[in-house]
Design a protein around this motif. Sequence first.
Motif, PDB file in Angstrom:
ATOM      1  N   LEU A  90       0.820  -1.201   0.000  1.00  0.00           N
ATOM      2  CA  LEU A  90       0.000   0.000   0.000  1.00  0.00           C
ATOM      3  C   LEU A  90       0.859   1.258   0.000  1.00  0.00           C
ATOM      4  N   LEU A  91       1.811   1.343   0.919  1.00  0.00           N
ATOM      5  CA  LEU A  91       2.721   2.480   0.983  1.00  0.00           C
ATOM      6  C   LEU A  91       4.005   2.064   1.682  1.00  0.00           C
ATOM      7  N   ASN A  92       5.109   2.101   0.974  1.00  0.00           N
ATOM      8  CA  ASN A  92       6.426   1.752   1.488  1.00  0.00           C
ATOM      9  C   ASN A  92       7.338   2.940   1.222  1.00  0.00           C
ATOM     10  N   VAL A  93       7.836   3.569   2.287  1.00  0.00           N
ATOM     11  CA  VAL A  93       8.667   4.765   2.113  1.00  0.00           C
ATOM     12  C   VAL A  93      10.146   4.503   2.402  1.00  0.00           C
ATOM     13  N   GLY A  94      10.541   3.238   2.464  1.00  0.00           N
ATOM     14  CA  GLY A  94      11.963   2.928   2.634  1.00  0.00           C
ATOM     15  C   GLY A  94      12.261   2.235   3.944  1.00  0.00           C
ATOM     16  N   THR A  95      13.526   2.112   4.236  1.00  0.00           N
ATOM     17  CA  THR A  95      13.961   1.351   5.406  1.00  0.00           C
ATOM     18  C   THR A  95      13.962   2.191   6.672  1.00  0.00           C
ATOM     19  N   LEU A  96      13.830   1.509   7.793  1.00  0.00           N
ATOM     20  CA  LEU A  96      13.922   2.159   9.089  1.00  0.00           C
ATOM     21  C   LEU A  96      15.293   2.808   9.255  1.00  0.00           C
ATOM     22  N   GLU A  97      16.333   2.129   8.804  1.00  0.00           N
ATOM     23  CA  GLU A  97      17.695   2.651   8.963  1.00  0.00           C
ATOM     24  C   GLU A  97      17.873   3.983   8.242  1.00  0.00           C
ATOM     25  N   ASP A  98      17.363   4.093   7.029  1.00  0.00           N
ATOM     26  CA  ASP A  98      17.501   5.342   6.281  1.00  0.00           C
ATOM     27  C   ASP A  98      16.767   6.484   6.977  1.00  0.00           C
ATOM     28  N   TYR A  99      15.574   6.194   7.442  1.00  0.00           N
ATOM     29  CA  TYR A  99      14.785   7.220   8.133  1.00  0.00           C
ATOM     30  C   TYR A  99      15.490   7.681   9.409  1.00  0.00           C
ATOM     31  N   LEU A 100      15.966   6.731  10.201  1.00  0.00           N
ATOM     32  CA  LEU A 100      16.638   7.083  11.456  1.00  0.00           C
ATOM     33  C   LEU A 100      17.959   7.807  11.201  1.00  0.00           C
ATOM     34  N   THR A 101      18.607   7.529  10.087  1.00  0.00           N
ATOM     35  CA  THR A 101      19.831   8.250   9.728  1.00  0.00           C
ATOM     36  C   THR A 101      19.522   9.738   9.531  1.00  0.00           C
TER      37      THR A 101
END
Length: 469
Positions: free
Chosen positions: A216-227
């Motif tokens: 439905l909606l995938n905005v990328g990895t947790l690691e990229d967001y937390l970076t």
Amino acid sequence: MRLIAHLLPLLLVAVLPALAKDDTTKDDKKTTSATDGILTLDGTLTSSISEATVPTGHYLSYTSTITLDNGHTVTSTGTGAESTVTSSSSSNGTTTSGNATMVSTSSESLTLLVGGGHTGAANGSTNATATASTSASSTPVVNTQPCNGYTEFCSRKYSNITMVAAHNSPFVKAGNAAANQAFPVTDQLDDGVRMLQFQVHLINSTLYLCHTTCDLLNVGTLEDYLTTVTKWIKTHPYDVVTILMGNYDYVAPGNFTTPIQNSGLMDYVFTPPKIPMALDDWPTVSNMILSGKRAVIFMDYQANQTAYPWLMDEFSQLWETPFSPTDSDFPCTEQRPPNLSQQDAEDRMYMANHNLNIDVSIASISLLLPNTAALNQTNAVSGYGSLGLMAQNCTAMWNRPPNFLLVDYYNDGNFNGSVFEVAAEMNNVTYSAKCCGTASAASNLMPGVSTMGALLVMAGVQFLVSSAF
């Protein structure tokens, strides 16, 4: 089938006007029926939330306090995860405890951070303008360095501040009905959001940020967001940021350690001196800033603080009002964790869920999507269904304001920044900042008038993807 799944969104977008015209209203339900030549959508939009949409994970329960030593490891657990003992841990900054003034030599721009208590009251709560400790023989100490945007916050406990929280913070995508915010996380933090909440899904050993399903909606990895979040924290040394992760798949907490470490966030993570932390156990904001531990991480389900003390179990230290509400009354009753005693509710922080949703049931698929058409009132300072009225009602009911105001599209309201005005009123401070976001990011906002068409698009995509596999 995968090719059709990729092409379907484009085909449905082409017929959005036709889909929207087929909506009919009767009482509190909207019955939808539309055909684009490939897929027929039939379903009901209900005004009440389905029981199936409320998470039902395992809730931890503590009867006393687990002790952490100075190395942030569990040294005494009594009878295990169900028991506790008081304890303390050392901080890594040049601070003193209690009501003493805290002086930092780590930065020329930070003159003084005043630690300790507060005076006054706002709306019957303890959230009030703080004052520095003084003595008759000395000049009053005046703090000039804001903490989380306000000098008054420096001497308050972390648990004694009302913060704006971005519901599903990473989910920013123009034209996608499952999006919850208009501006990316850097803008959210720049504007004053201090809690970032979101869902995490485990796919092929990698944690992704997805809304309900990654189809439905995938905005990328947790690691990229937390970076990205860590870069902001690093360049804003006088701010404390809270992260609330929804462990959607109920996976083991060890899965979260690698992305947190790889992002660099671990350098800033706060480890509590006690498990769990009661309302008065929290340090002052200045203490957290001077210690350098300015990222508070909660996880809703499957947290194991005896193994990972810094990955804090949400519901043993914080409760929530009704989850993903579809009711504009926004009751301030406690919903999660269930069956919490009055005493326990009064002894921990709480979050007010104020993100109005539409409960969509189409082709046996149940989805909760933002009611963008009502944002100007939902995020308003006053009036029925407003954030301001809800906060006032909660304050009256619990004798203190909510600690977190969870909202969709924080930039929208009866004026830009209205959600921050509400938080300021709860904190008894003056909101004077400018909001919101950047001009380049403004195009991400989904207009409320497109809500119905977008709902049907996303429901159609989800139905086909589910059927294809």
